[in-house]
Design an enzyme around this catalytic site. Structure first.
Site, PDB file in Angstrom:
ATOM      1  N   ASP A  13       1.136  -1.539   0.002  1.00 30.99           N
ATOM      2  CA  ASP A  13       0.157  -0.085  -0.138  1.00 30.99           C
ATOM      3  C   ASP A  13       0.613   1.279   0.004  1.00 30.99           C
ATOM      4  OD1 ASP A  13      -2.403   1.725   0.492  1.00 30.99           O
ATOM      5  OD2 ASP A  13      -1.409   1.703   2.654  1.00 30.99           O
ATOM      6  N   ARG A  14       0.579   2.230  -0.500  1.00 34.17           N
ATOM      7  CA  ARG A  14       1.296   3.540  -0.507  1.00 34.17           C
ATOM      8  C   ARG A  14       1.086   4.317   0.725  1.00 34.17           C
ATOM      9  NH1 ARG A  14       0.338   8.400  -4.535  1.00 34.17           N
ATOM     10  NH2 ARG A  14      -0.504   9.130  -3.024  1.00 34.17           N
ATOM     11  N   ASP A  15       0.047   5.000   0.891  1.00 33.22           N
ATOM     12  CA  ASP A  15      -0.231   5.766   1.911  1.00 33.22           C
ATOM     13  C   ASP A  15      -0.395   5.254   3.352  1.00 33.22           C
ATOM     14  OD1 ASP A  15      -0.148   8.016  -0.061  1.00 33.22           O
ATOM     15  OD2 ASP A  15      -2.317   7.426  -0.379  1.00 33.22           O
ATOM     16  N   TYR A  24      -5.453  12.877   0.218  1.00 35.62           N
ATOM     17  CA  TYR A  24      -5.545  13.427  -0.877  1.00 35.62           C
ATOM     18  C   TYR A  24      -4.286  14.245  -1.545  1.00 35.62           C
ATOM     19  CZ  TYR A  24     -10.216  11.770   0.385  1.00 35.62           C
ATOM     20  OH  TYR A  24     -11.092  11.113   0.919  1.00 35.62           O
ATOM     21  N   ASN A  56      -5.147   2.750  -3.525  1.00 34.21           N
ATOM     22  CA  ASN A  56      -6.662   3.473  -3.824  1.00 34.21           C
ATOM     23  C   ASN A  56      -6.096   4.940  -3.719  1.00 34.21           C
ATOM     24  OD1 ASN A  56      -8.057   0.983  -3.571  1.00 34.21           O
ATOM     25  ND2 ASN A  56      -8.520   1.537  -1.521  1.00 34.21           N
ATOM     26  N   GLN A  57      -6.911   5.530  -4.836  1.00 32.61           N
ATOM     27  CA  GLN A  57      -6.335   7.156  -4.903  1.00 32.61           C
ATOM     28  C   GLN A  57      -7.831   7.763  -5.434  1.00 32.61           C
ATOM     29  OE1 GLN A  57      -3.732   8.812  -3.850  1.00 32.61           O
ATOM     30  NE2 GLN A  57      -3.033   6.620  -3.233  1.00 32.61           N
ATOM     31  N   LYS A 102      -9.679  -1.265  -3.120  1.00 38.15           N
ATOM     32  CA  LYS A 102      -9.478  -2.228  -1.680  1.00 38.15           C
ATOM     33  C   LYS A 102     -10.669  -1.682  -0.996  1.00 38.15           C
ATOM     34  CE  LYS A 102      -5.247  -0.595  -1.502  1.00 38.15           C
ATOM     35  NZ  LYS A 102      -4.093  -0.415  -0.907  1.00 38.15           N
ATOM     36  N   ASP A 127      -1.589  -0.891   5.948  1.00 38.06           N
ATOM     37  CA  ASP A 127      -1.700  -0.269   7.391  1.00 38.06           C
ATOM     38  C   ASP A 127      -3.088  -0.252   7.781  1.00 38.06           C
ATOM     39  OD1 ASP A 127      -2.069   1.814   5.490  1.00 38.06           O
ATOM     40  OD2 ASP A 127      -2.252   3.430   6.989  1.00 38.06           O
TER      41      ASP A 127
END
Length: 196
Positions: A13-15, A24, A56-57, A102, A127
């Site tokens: 996952d990124r963030d 955002y 997810n973005q 997700k 996370d």
């Protein structure tokens, strides 16, 4: 329980997992790696484990940032953390009913396909509960790395919880001495970021 063996790929996952979560975020100057991320990714690359980002973005669907701004942030992530073998990005919102966002398994399945490995041979690191649910739905192993924003119930429901990214890599690399499954997709980098 998952068989103890080296993974075909590790999907992050990124963030909140690789970089600090700035909701955002469309500003590459706000990108800050999570503690230990550079070292953890370096160890996996040294062990020839393919790496991908599954993120997810929904800010794009909400109109809070553009696809170009998102791409600039992702480029900054690679500048700071090194290149990834694949990116799978969902730009939809919850109401869109897509199969990629997700906790649906679409991003995990897509990243595995780009890397030419089975989702069952992947480890998904995230996370929050959505990351773990996506891993479970795709048949992948999920490892939760909690942050102060992670809900207690998400920690309780996770099949596996690690202290930090160093702990994740320790677990992944100590699972077995065998070779990493071969990746026959040298074209993956040329595909750019895969988003729906």
């Amino acid at each position: 329980m998952f068989e103890k063996r080296r993974p075909g790929a590790v999907l992050f996952d990124r963030d909140g997992t690789l970089i600090r979560d700035v909701p955002y975020n469309g500003d590459p100057n706000l990108v800050e790696p999570m503690p230990g991320a550079v070292e953890a990714l370096g160890r996996l690359r040294q062990a020839d484990v393919p790496l991908a980002v599954v993120t997810n973005q929904s800010g794009v669907a909400k109109g809070l940032l553009s696809a170009d701004e998102m791409d600039q942030v992702n480029a900054k992530v690679e500048e700071l953390l090194g290149p990834f073998d694949a990116w799978a990005i969902c730009v939809h919102d919850d109401a869109d009913g897509c199969t990629c966002r997700k906790p649906a398994p679409g991003l995990v399945i897509r990243a595995a396909a780009v890397l030419d490995v089975s989702p069952r041979d992947c480890v998904v690191v995230g996370d929050i509960g959505r990351d773990m649910e996506a891993a479970r739905a795709a048949g992948a192993r999920g490892i939760l790395v909690p942050t102060p924003q992670t809900l207690r119930v998400e920690i309780q429901e996770a099949a596996e919880v690690a202290d930090d990214l160093t702990d994740v890599v320790d677990r992944v690399l100590s699972d077995a001495e065998g070779p990493v499954p071969a990746v026959s997709a040298p074209w993956a980098r040329a595909m750019g970021w895969s988003r729906w």
